[in-house]
Design an enzyme around this catalytic site. Structure first.
Site, PDB file in Angstrom:
ATOM      1  N   VAL A 247     -36.623 -18.243   6.360  1.00  0.00           N
ATOM      2  CA  VAL A 247     -35.434 -18.529   7.169  1.00  0.00           C
ATOM      3  C   VAL A 247     -35.426 -17.522   8.328  1.00  0.00           C
ATOM      4  CG1 VAL A 247     -32.908 -18.556   7.207  1.00  0.00           C
ATOM      5  CG2 VAL A 247     -34.140 -19.397   5.199  1.00  0.00           C
ATOM      6  N   ASP A 248     -35.588 -18.006   9.563  1.00  0.00           N
ATOM      7  CA  ASP A 248     -35.645 -17.063  10.682  1.00  0.00           C
ATOM      8  C   ASP A 248     -34.233 -16.619  11.073  1.00  0.00           C
ATOM      9  OD1 ASP A 248     -34.540 -19.036  12.333  1.00  0.00           O
ATOM     10  OD2 ASP A 248     -36.488 -19.685  13.086  1.00  0.00           O
ATOM     11  N   SER A 249     -34.157 -15.682  12.029  1.00  0.00           N
ATOM     12  CA  SER A 249     -32.871 -15.042  12.311  1.00  0.00           C
ATOM     13  C   SER A 249     -31.841 -16.035  12.859  1.00  0.00           C
ATOM     14  CB  SER A 249     -33.059 -13.875  13.283  1.00  0.00           C
ATOM     15  OG  SER A 249     -33.582 -14.348  14.506  1.00  0.00           O
TER      16      SER A 249
END
Lengths: 412, 82
Positions: free
Chosen positions: B38-40
C-alpha cells in the site's frame, strides 16, 4: 529539404460506436449512430440531454484498482493506446524505450475528477478531497499513463488546442520523428466531458443540438436542419513510426502519415473565421508538407460538427484549399455517427481516414437529408468506393481559439 | 462498539477497495507498505475511508505510526473507546 517518411503501424479506439477499432469501423461503414438520450438524473434539467457515450465502459477492460486511480479520460486513452500498441506488434518486440514517445491530447482534461472532488470539498470538507486528484485531473495524465504503460522515454506530450487537439498530437508526433527525437510515437486524443457543467456551458453557447427526442438524428453535418453538435466521449490512438524503423522490423503499414498543417485564425475565441481562411491554409500546408497536389486527394474526413456556421465555412475552405478541384473528392463527417469527441475527434477521425485509404471505402455521413444550399462538395451519404492506386486523404480538425490542424495521409 | 475482528475485517475491505489486496491477506501482523504494497497515497485513501466508516479521527501525524494492520486496528479501537 527531404523529410523523413512516417507511417502508421497500429490503431486503437474506444468510441460511441464501438469498444475497439474493428467494431468502430464496422459501425461507421454501416452508418450506425452512437448518440443516445442521457439517462442520468442530472441530465433532466439540461437544454441538451443527448450524447455519445462510449459503447463499452473502460472498466470492462481495465482492472478495477487501476481504473479507480485514473480519470475517465485516462481510462479511455489507455484502452485505445493498448489496442494500438498491441496492433503494431511492438508490445511483443520491446523497442528501445529511449526512442519511444507519446503525444496524447485532451481538450478539457480531467474535468469529471475536478468537479467530483469539488463536490466532496463542499459537501464533506477538505479531508475528503482525493490525494490522487491532481495526478488524475491534470490534462497530461492520459499521456503520462500511456507513457508508463508502453515504457516511453523519448518524451511524453499533451497538446491542448480544444477540438483540434487530437490532430495536433499527431502533428507533434510526426515532428518528433522527423526531428530525430523518437522512432516510434503513440499519438492520439481522449475526452471524457459528459458532465452537466461542460454540457450546460456548451448549450449556453448555443453550440449543442437540442434534438432531444431524436438522438440518433441530432448530429447532421451540412443538413439544412442542423442545430449544433452532439457531445461525444472516447479516445483513439495511432502508433506512428519512421518508415525505416517500420521496415526494419517488418511491420504492417496501414498508411503513410505524410504531413500536417497547423494555422491559427486570429479572428475570435469561439467563432470560426467565416471565410475559412485559416482552415484553408492548414490544408494547403499539410499538402505542401506531404508533397501532395490537390488532384491526389480523393477523400476528406471533415471537421464538420453539425453547427450552422462551421460546416459551411469548412466547405468553403476545402474548395479554396484544393483550388476548386473538388469533383474527385469524397467528403464525409463521421461525427454524424460518433458525435463530437472534442480533443479526441482528430485522433478518431484519423483512424477512420487511415482505414478508408487502406480499405478503399469512405464511411457515410448520416442524417444529411436536405443539404444546406451552401454545400458544394460531394458528401457521401452511404459507403463510397475510393479509387485504386496511389491515393491520399485529409483529416481536418478545428478548435475554439481559432486552431486549425489538417493531417495528410497517403495510401501505403 | 466494534470488536477487533470487526475493525480488522472492515479495514480489510477498505484496503481491498483502494489497493486491490485480497481482504484475507489483510491480517493484524501485516505491514501496509512491506507486506501489502500500500503506497503512501493509497494509505491516505485508506485512512480517510476508515475515519468515515468507524467514526474516528486519525490525525496526519498519527498515520506514519500505523505501520501494521494491527497498529491501525488498535488506534481505531482506542479512538472509538475515548
Amino acid at each position: 529539404m527531404i523529410l523523413k517518411r512516417v507511417v502508421v503501424t497500429g490503431l486503437g479506439a474506444t468510441s460511441p460506436v464501438g469498444g475497439d477499432v474493428p467494431s468502430t469501423w464496422a459501425a461507421l461503414l454501416a452508418g450506425i449512430s452512437g448518440v443516445r438520450r442521457l439517462t442520468e438524473d442530472w441530465a433532466d434539467d439540461l437544454p441538451a440531454r443527448i450524447a455519445g457515450r462510449v459503447a463499452v465502459e473502460p472498466t470492462e477492460v481495465i482492472e478495477r484498482v487501476k481504473a479507480r486511480r485514473l480519470d475517465r479520460s485516462a481510462q479511455f486513452a489507455l484502452v485505445a493506446a493498448l489496442e494500438a500498441w498491441g496492433d503494431s506488434g511492438l508490445a511483443e518486440e520491446a523497442p528501445d524505450a529511449e526512442r519511444v514517445g507519446v503525444a496524447i491530447a485532451s481538450g478539457i482534461g480531467g474535468v469529471t475528477t475536478l468537479l467530483s472532488n469539488y463536490d466532496n470539498l463542499l459537501e464533506k470538507g477538505p479531508r475528503r478531497v482525493s490525494p490522487l486528484a491532481v495526478p488524475m485531473l491534470m490534462p497530461n495524465s492520459p499521456a503520462a499513463h500511456v507513457g508508463l504503460t508502453v515504457g516511453a522515454k523519448a518524451g511524453v506530450h499533451t497538446p491542448v488546442s480544444a477540438c483540434a487537439s487530437g490532430n495536433e498530437a499527431i502533428a507533434h508526433g510526426i515532428d518528433m520523428i522527423r526531428l530525430g527525437r523518437a522512432d516510434v510515437v503513440v499519438v492520439g486524443g481522449t475526452e471524457a466531458a459528459i458532465h452537466p457543467l461542460p454540457m450546460a456551458a456548451f448549450a449556453n453557447m448555443m453550440a449543442l443540438s437540442r434534438r432531444n427526442e431524436e438522438p440518433e438524428r441530432a448530429s447532421r453535418p451540412w443538413d439544412r436542419d442542423r442545430d449544433g453538435f452532439v457531445l461525444g466521449e472516447g479516445a483513439a490512438a495511432l502508433v506512428i513510426e519512421s518508415a525505416d524503423h517500420a521496415r526494419a522490423r517488418g511491420a504492417r503499414v496501414y498508411a503513410e502519415v505524410a504531413g500536417a498543417g497547423i494555422t491559427a485564425d486570429s479572428h475570435d475565441i469561439a467563432q470560426p473565421e467565416p471565410e475559412g481562411r485559416g482552415a484553408t491554409r492548414a490544408m494547403q500546408r499539410a499538402l505542401r508538407e506531404a508533397d501532395l497536389a490537390a488532384a491526389d486527394i480523393v477523400h476528406i474526413n471533415a471537421h464538420a460538427t453539425s453547427t450552422p456556421q462551421g460546416d459551411v465555412a469548412e466547405c468553403l475552405a476545402i474548395t479554396q484549399a484544393l483550388g476548386g478541384e473538388t469533383d474527385h473528392v469524397v467528403v464525409t463527417s463521421t461525427k454524424s455517427m460518433t458525435g463530437h469527441l472534442l480533443g479526441a475527434a482528430g485522433a478518431l477521425e484519423s483512424v477512420a481516414t487511415v482505414l478508408a485509404l487502406q480499405n478503399r471505402v469512405a464511411p457515410p455521413t448520416i442524417n444529411l437529408e436536405t443539404p444546406d444550399a451552401e454545400l458544394t462538395l460531394d458528401v457521401a451519404t452511404e459507403q463510397r468506393k475510393l479509387p485504386d492506386g496511389d491515393i491520399a486523404a485529409l483529416n481536418n480538425s478545428f478548435g475554439f481559439g481559432g486552431h486549425n490542424v489538417a493531417i495528410a495521409f497517403r495510401s501505403a | 462498539m466494534a470488536s477487533t475482528e470487526e475493525i480488522r475485517s472492515g479495514l480489510a475491505d477498505i484496503v481491498n477497495e483502494v489497493a486491490g489486496i485480497p481482504a484475507d491477506d489483510v491480517q493484524l501482523d501485516k505491514s501496509f507498505t512491506d507486506d501489502l504494497d500500500v503506497d503512501s497515497l493509497s494509505m491516505v485513501e485508506v485512512v480517510v475511508a476508515a475515519e468515515e466508516q468507524f467514526g474516528v479521527k486519525i490525525p496526519d501525524d498519527e498515520v506514519k505510526n500505523l505501520k501494521t494492520v494491527g497498529d491501525a486496528v488498535a488506534f481505531i479501537e482506542n479512538a472509538s473507546a475515548a
